[in-house]
Design an enzyme around this catalytic site. Structure first.
Site, PDB file in Angstrom:
ATOM      1  CG  ASN A   1       4.639   7.223   1.134  1.00  0.00           C
ATOM      2  OD1 ASN A   1       5.248   6.331   0.553  1.00  0.00           O
ATOM      3  ND2 ASN A   1       3.351   7.129   1.403  1.00  0.00           N
TER       4      ASN A   1
ATOM      5  CE  LYS B   1       5.771   3.011  -0.120  1.00  0.00           C
ATOM      6  NZ  LYS B   1       4.439   3.552   0.292  1.00  0.00           N
TER       7      LYS B   1
ATOM      8  CD  GLU C   1       1.853   1.827  -1.787  1.00  0.00           C
ATOM      9  OE1 GLU C   1       0.849   1.107  -1.693  1.00  0.00           O
ATOM     10  OE2 GLU C   1       2.303   2.494  -0.838  1.00  0.00           O
TER      11      GLU C   1
ATOM     12  CD  GLU D   1      -3.592   1.468   5.615  1.00  0.00           C
ATOM     13  OE1 GLU D   1      -3.713   1.705   4.404  1.00  0.00           O
ATOM     14  OE2 GLU D   1      -2.488   1.183   6.143  1.00  0.00           O
TER      15      GLU D   1
ATOM     16  CG  ASP E   1      -1.075  -2.582   2.749  1.00  0.00           C
ATOM     17  OD1 ASP E   1      -0.288  -2.493   3.695  1.00  0.00           O
ATOM     18  OD2 ASP E   1      -1.616  -1.594   2.215  1.00  0.00           O
TER      19      ASP E   1
END
Length: 734
Positions: free
Chosen positions: A241, A318, A322, A424, A396
């Protein structure tokens, strides 16, 4: 550890390698701290066993090493560090050949002994990074040699020999011949410029952008050492991101300071490219990849990067995922966007890693199908230096997923495997979960892309389609915690990723034993106990969180703990979307009667997973929605089997605790106590998962709990109303 400072002016980095060598000779390592895990697997503990000690002394007695380059200076410094640690004194070095020499380390260009026909033949197929370690007769005397074609290969070979010496060996019975099976072995840091780390559980980012480029923290050198020791040769410094600011001249200078430190360790720097950067920092009105001005902007930016960083690796992107900008904002394809960047870096040998993690809640299709739907039609349309970076599974990074259907569906396009080292969805930094079995499960999966034996590993290493380019990426679990990874055993996952990236044929058990020996010593009892804990741990977390193919049951936003009840917001970010529990049963039907996601696999794979008689039960509810009284292979109903799996996961954690507690007298106090405390947390969290999920699913099954398990405790409403505002690694967007 006494810090030393490397100052950097605007034009150059000081020659740090000589400082590094002096540092290791003059300063006792880490004398301000107990054994807190900072040294990772590079501990170089004293050797007491006589035969092993004699072997190491012979190797270190007199080493010929040409330290005329930064990489060779690093090799010498590492040998000094190892000698002081294992033997209590530094090896003796010479740059000239003499009778008393016992070991020779270098390339054929360095010494005549390394230019023999036998050695040249061995090096012929090893490339720039491979190495040859063996005893070699020269002028009527036997020497131990580490030979490679390039200095970085010698560095990797040196680390291999030191690993071998630390692991209790007292002789070298046969040559060691190694070269990496995958060319680009890269860590992906999800680190932001403000030093927060997305999905990071070990403190803040180690990159202190404010102090760079003028202060280069010694920890950056330790980071490079650790990566070189396991063969990792690339690092993406910034979050997928992305922030366009990292491409500004100010930040390029900061990146250059890191690249200069990493270069002698064979570690290339990569950056994430924000697709809208031409607008945000370039003053353009568009980022359309087919507009000439945009293409020119990227070319000029790449030229600027390579002027500062000649070995810059390339970009990770990316896009259109999202909320991230991408070529689809301009009705262009992923190939249009990737190729624009690829053309800019191609003259310099750079690569582009374009992530396939693309899905949209506005698309009614099963999320598991969306990446394949996006990218399979583009096969053959990407430039040759573009990798499509594909996660191991289609959702994911879940505790268990079947391999991503894109593997085997893009024969004309290089694919890079993306694995998540940070935990995660696996208890984050307080759960002991050894991930090599997860990595191997994907690597060894047979796609049948070119018939039986077409494993994911053969696709990503290039061998299935005879490609020279290959890549693998791991989302890093590294932070500012003293032990680097939050949980001491998190180090084993960084280590396992590097070792499998170098050689994906290694077994989980072999890597577990290697890491245990390097981290806790060579006691047979310690090795046996810890290896079993590690090898049991991944299946334990699958069982107490998402057994039998369940997935995406975690809490919302923070992804900490269970949340099978999550139902608010966009559907593909909820748990109910995936487990689909109702009065009739549970599971996601991906057969032809459901979403037909199975059609994206090769026919042999699709048939196996579609047939209830042949579908592995570990994937059962991933592909099938089944009634609560469905009869399992064990003879139990699905409901009972589900209950037993949750119970088994909890019991395994308790067994892990018991095994660890028996090691208290054989492991230093600080590391022992931290792991013991974290295992107690893991036991609590395993109970939490078991109680929450079974109480929730019982509302649909309407069945009693089997007598073989301890009845779940608590109130489902209380579990559902828990809040965790301070959970680490919160994803800002949701």
């Amino acid at each position: 550890m006494r810090n030393f400072v490397i100052y950097r002016n605007a034009k150059r980095v000081c020659v740090y390698t000589n400082l590094l060598l002096c540092f290791f000779i003059a300063v006792p390592a880490f004398n301000s701290y107990a054994d807190d895990g900072y040294k990772l697997w590079l501990r170089y503990e004293p050797i007491s066993e006589p035969a092993q000690k004699a072997f190491v002394q012979k190797v270190f007695a007199k080493i010929v090493l040409n330290n005329s380059s930064p990489t060779f200076s690093i090799i010498q410094a590492e040998l000094v560090r190892a000698g002081q640690g294992m033997l209590g004194f530094a090896p003796s070095f010479s740059q000239s050949f003499a009778e008393e020499v016992t070991s020779v380390i270098g390339t054929p260009a360095d010494f005549l002994i390394l230019r023999s026909e036998e050695i040249k033949k061995q090096l012929l197929t090893l490339g720039a990074e491979g190495y040859y370690i063996a005893y070699h007769n020269f002028q009527n005397k036997k020497y131990l040699i580490i030979a490679a074609n390039q200095p970085v290969g010698v560095l990797y070979g040196t680390f291999h020999l030191l690993r071998y010496l630390q692991s209790g060996n007292s002789s070298l019975l046969k040559p060691i011949i190694e070269f990496p099976k995958i060319k680009n072995r890269i860590l992906n840091h999800w680190d932001n410029l403000d030093r927060t780390v997305e999905r990071g559980y070990a403190g803040f980012s180690i990159w202190d952008w404010h102090k760079l480029p003028d202060y280069v923290d010694p920890r950056y050198i330790e980071y490079a050492r650790a990566n070189a020791s396991i063969g990792i040769n690339g690092t993406v410094l910034t979050n997928v991101n992305a922030n366009a600011l990292v491409l500004s001249p100010e930040y390029i200078e900061k990146v250059k300071a890191l690249a200069d430190v990493f270069r002698p360790y064979g570690l290339k720097v990569y950056l994430t490219a924000r697709f809208s950067a031409p607008i945000e920092i370039g003053a353009l009105k568009t980022a359309d990849p087919l507009v000439p001005e945009v293409r020119a902007w990227w070319k000029n930016k790449v030229d600027e990067l390579y002027r500062s960083i000649p070995d810059f690796g390339g970009f990770l992107v990316k896009a259109n995922s999202e909320g991230q900008p991408g070529p689809q904002n301009y009705n262009r394809s992923h190939a249009d966007g990737a190729n624009m960047l690829a053309e800019a870096v191609a003259p310099y040998g750079g690569i582009v890693m374009w992530r396939a993690f693309v899905y949209s809640h506005e698309v009614p299709e099963d999320r598991a199908k969306q990446a394949n739907n996006e990218f399979e039609p583009l096969d053959g349309k990407f430039q040759e230096n573009v990798f499509i970076q594909v996660k191991n599974g289609a959702i994911d990074f879940q505790p268990r997923e079947p391999f991503h259907p894109l593997f085997g569906k893009m024969p004309k396009t290089p694919l890079a495997l993306e694995l998540q080292i940070t935990q995660e969805y696996l208890g984050q930094a307080t759960n002991l979960v050894y991930l090599a079995p997860l990595f191997k499960e994907c690597l060894d999966a047979d796609t049948y892309a070119q018939g039986k034996g077409s494993t994911v590993a053969k696709i990503i290493d290039g061998s299935l389609y005879q490609r020279n380019l290959s890549a693998i990426a791991g989302v890093a679990n590294i932070g500012t915690d003293r032990n680097w990874t939050g949980h001491l055993f998190g180090q084993s996952n960084w280590y396992a990723f590097g070792r499998l990236a170098w050689n994906h044929e290694l077994s989980s058990a072999q890597i577990a034993e290697e890491w245990t020996r390097l981290t806790f010593g060579n006691s047979p009892d310690v090795i046996q106990s810890i290896r079993k804990i590690m090898l049991d741990s991944r299946e334990a977390v699958v069982n107490y969180s998402t057994p039998l193919g369940l997935h995406h049951l975690m809490g919302k936003n923070h992804h900490y703990g269970p949340g099978p009840w999550v139902s608010e917001g966009r559907p593909d970010w909820t748990s109910v979307y995936y487990h689909q529990a109702d009065s009739l049963g549970i599971g996601f039907d991906r057969t032809a009667k459901g979403s037909n996601a199975l059609s994206q696999y090769a026919p042999e794979v699709a048939r196996e997973f579609a047939n209830l008689q042949t579908c592995p039960e570990k994937y059962l509810l991933w592909f099938h929605h089944l009634p609560w009284d469905y009869k399992m292979k064990s003879g139990n109903t699905l409901w009972k089997e589900l209950c037993l799996k949750y119970e088994e996961g909890l019991r395994t954690v308790i067994q892990m605790e018991e095994a660890w507690n028996k090691l208290g007298t054989q492991i230093d106090t600080e590391r022992y106590e931290q792991v013991r405390a974290f295992l107690k947390i893991q036991e609590k969290e395993a109970k939490w998962w078991k109680n929450s999920c079974l109480l929730y699913f019982q509302q649909f099954s309407k069945q009693t709990f089997p007598t073989e398990i301890e009845k779940p405790q608590g109130d489902i409403e209380k579990y559902m109303n828990q809040k965790f505002p301070h959970a680490p690694g919160i994803k800002p967007s949701w």
